[in-house]
Design an enzyme around this catalytic site. Structure first.
Site, PDB file in Angstrom:
ATOM      1  N   SER A  53      16.711  20.604 -61.084  1.00 25.30           N
ATOM      2  CA  SER A  53      16.166  19.251 -61.046  1.00 25.30           C
ATOM      3  C   SER A  53      15.909  18.788 -62.467  1.00 25.30           C
ATOM      4  O   SER A  53      15.992  19.574 -63.419  1.00 25.30           O
ATOM      5  CB  SER A  53      14.867  19.194 -60.232  1.00 25.30           C
ATOM      6  OG  SER A  53      13.793  19.722 -60.984  1.00 25.30           O
ATOM      7  N   GLU A 108      16.999  23.252 -65.464  1.00 27.63           N
ATOM      8  CA  GLU A 108      16.040  22.175 -65.697  1.00 27.63           C
ATOM      9  C   GLU A 108      16.692  21.078 -66.525  1.00 27.63           C
ATOM     10  O   GLU A 108      17.258  21.352 -67.597  1.00 27.63           O
ATOM     11  CB  GLU A 108      14.802  22.695 -66.437  1.00 27.63           C
ATOM     12  CG  GLU A 108      13.866  23.511 -65.591  1.00 27.63           C
ATOM     13  CD  GLU A 108      12.530  23.757 -66.275  1.00 27.63           C
ATOM     14  OE1 GLU A 108      11.550  24.007 -65.566  1.00 27.63           O
ATOM     15  OE2 GLU A 108      12.460  23.699 -67.516  1.00 27.63           O
ATOM     16  N   CYS A 109      16.631  19.849 -66.046  1.00 22.30           N
ATOM     17  CA  CYS A 109      17.094  18.677 -66.778  1.00 22.30           C
ATOM     18  C   CYS A 109      18.546  18.869 -67.213  1.00 22.30           C
ATOM     19  O   CYS A 109      19.446  18.801 -66.389  1.00 22.30           O
ATOM     20  CB  CYS A 109      16.165  18.393 -67.958  1.00 22.30           C
ATOM     21  SG  CYS A 109      16.225  16.676 -68.533  1.00 22.30           S
ATOM     22  N   GLY A 110      18.820  19.123 -68.496  1.00 25.40           N
ATOM     23  CA  GLY A 110      20.186  19.329 -68.926  1.00 25.40           C
ATOM     24  C   GLY A 110      20.859  20.469 -68.203  1.00 25.40           C
ATOM     25  O   GLY A 110      22.058  20.406 -67.895  1.00 25.40           O
TER      26      GLY A 110
END
Length: 441
Positions: free
Chosen positions: A430, A329-331
């Site tokens: 994502s 997720e993200c990072g």
């Protein structure tokens, strides 16, 4: 459920509700009460500060991203383990996104759903009696909730305080306290405008100073007298937050991978999962005994060089992904990609499990709620399953590469479905932070 609760809110962001919330939490804890904090909305920084202030876990309550049953379960868990719940609002009390009544993400929705009274923090700098007109508007705007008192913040002088109190007396709103304009009460900010609890070296001293200031300026007994039971949650059944990605979940946890919503981890544990933490920055591979790996969000761009050189971590992650699902997720998504360009424009090779290349050199803020419909079966559900969540990042995609999308994503403002994230084999990722299963419709 015998604990009482209240919500600290404000007419707008920047009024000081976070610092006053933390000061109240610590001061009330010092008085001998068992205090739990909760955060309205998707903010993932404040719950860690609440946990530090109270010595107990905190979590989010989000009327847009969570079904009412999940909100009820989180609130009931907090009440079962505390004498008092001090929840913090998000932005302004009524600030929200489009949605049905009660499902807009506003702090007022949580006040209506729980029945907890609201204590309004009003920044009175630049105003005197006119501050009461703002407070009156908040008491009248939404008949579902009760604003029970006000704390004045950034009071310039005793004379200024007297004038503001005159206005509050005119509208019949109790003043619970008045804090002076004091720069030391401001928490530090840093990368992305955020500082996390674990990164604040003098956090204990700051919390004690906040508690001292609040204890001196606020009538704590009056605040306790306002707190009330959760009167509006009867009949709300528990709703599991997210599907279980595995029975033994390897979860990255260090300064580069620092964020998972507390209710997500709690939901996985309640579903019978074991969570085993490992540190990529310490060059640790995902534990071999696990059957799924989760790379949370965080600040990998600040540690890109170390991550690129963490050979045991990268090799272990690649080997893990050959036979078991890995999600970022993200990072975490950025680290799963081919490369990450840091703020200085230096490119660092990442895991290469996805074809995406990301950059922090050209910053562009992406912020807001999202609804994601999964494009294929994966650790977060089958193809076509819908999740609610949130994005907050400044990194951008330089090259998406050849991987198909993780999901089709929309926002609450009527955006057309757009592909988001990447998937390849058992690896998905994502910028979307998943909060809960989306309700039908």
């Amino acid at each position: 459920m015998t604990a009482r609760g209240l919500i600290i809110a404000a007419p707008r962001s920047g009024s000081g509700k976070t610092t006053i919330t933390l000061g109240l939490q610590r001061a009330l804890r010092r008085s001998g009460l068992t205090v739990r904090g909760l955060k309205c909305g998707p903010d993932y920084i404040d719950p860690a500060f609440h946990a530090a202030a109270t010595g107990a876990p905190s979590a989010n309550l989000d009327s847009h991203a969570m079904p009412p049953g999940l909100i009820g379960a989180i609130a009931r868990r907090a009440m079962a383990e505390a004498d008092l719940v001090v929840a913090e609002g998000s932005m302004g009390l009524f600030d929200a996104v489009p949605g049905p009544e009660g499902r807009t993400g506003a702090g007022a929705d949580i006040a209506a759903l729980t029945g907890w009274p609201v204590v309004l923090v009003v920044d009175v700098s630049g105003a005197a009696q006119s501050a009461a007109a703002v407070a009156l508007g908040c008491t009248l705007y939404d008949r579902r909730i009760r604003v029970a008192g006000v704390i004045l913040n950034k009071v310039a002088s005793p004379r200024h305080e007297r004038l503001v109190r005159q206005g509050m007396e005119r509208i019949g709103l109790p003043v619970l306290g008045a804090l002076p304009r004091e720069a030391s009460l401001i928490l530090p900010e840093r990368h992305l405008g955020l500082v996390q609890a674990g990164e604040t070296a003098d956090l204990e001293a700051r919390l004690e100073s906040l508690a001292d200031a609040v204890s001196a300026a606020v009538d704590l007994e009056a605040v306790l007298g306002i707190a009330g039971p959760a009167t509006a949650m009867a009949g709300l059944g528990a709703t599991p937050p997210l599907p279980l990605p595995g029975r033994r979940i390897a979860i990255a946890r260090d300064a580069a991978f620092s964020f998972v919503y507390p209710h997500v981890e709690a939901g996985w544990r309640e579903a019978g999962a074991d969570l085993l933490a490992f540190s990529p920055l310490a060059d640790e591979a995902p534990p071999e005994a696990c059957d799924a790996c989760w790379l949370p969000g965080g600040y990998p761009e600040l540690h890109a060089g170390r991550l690129a050189g963490a050979t045991r971590f990268l090799a272990g992650l690649r080997e893990f992904a050959r036979s078991r699902p890995v999600h970022g997720e993200c990072g975490g998504y950025m680290v799963l990609g081919r490369s990450l360009i840091d703020a200085d424009g230096v490119s660092h090779a990442m895991a290469g499990l996805l074809s995406v290349e990301t950059s922090f050199a050209k910053r562009k803020m992406n912020l807001g709620y999202r609804r994601a419909v999964l494009a294929a079966d994966g650790p977060l559900g089958p193809e076509g399953a819908a999740l609610t969540g949130h994005e907050f990042h400044y990194a951008s995609v330089v090259t998406l590469g050849e991987d198909p999308p993780f999901a089709m994503v929309t926002d609450p403002h009527g955006s057309a479905p757009a592909p988001a994230g990447s998937r390849r084999g058992l690896v998905t990722g994502s910028f979307f932070h998943a909060i809960a299963r989306a309700e039908a419709g």
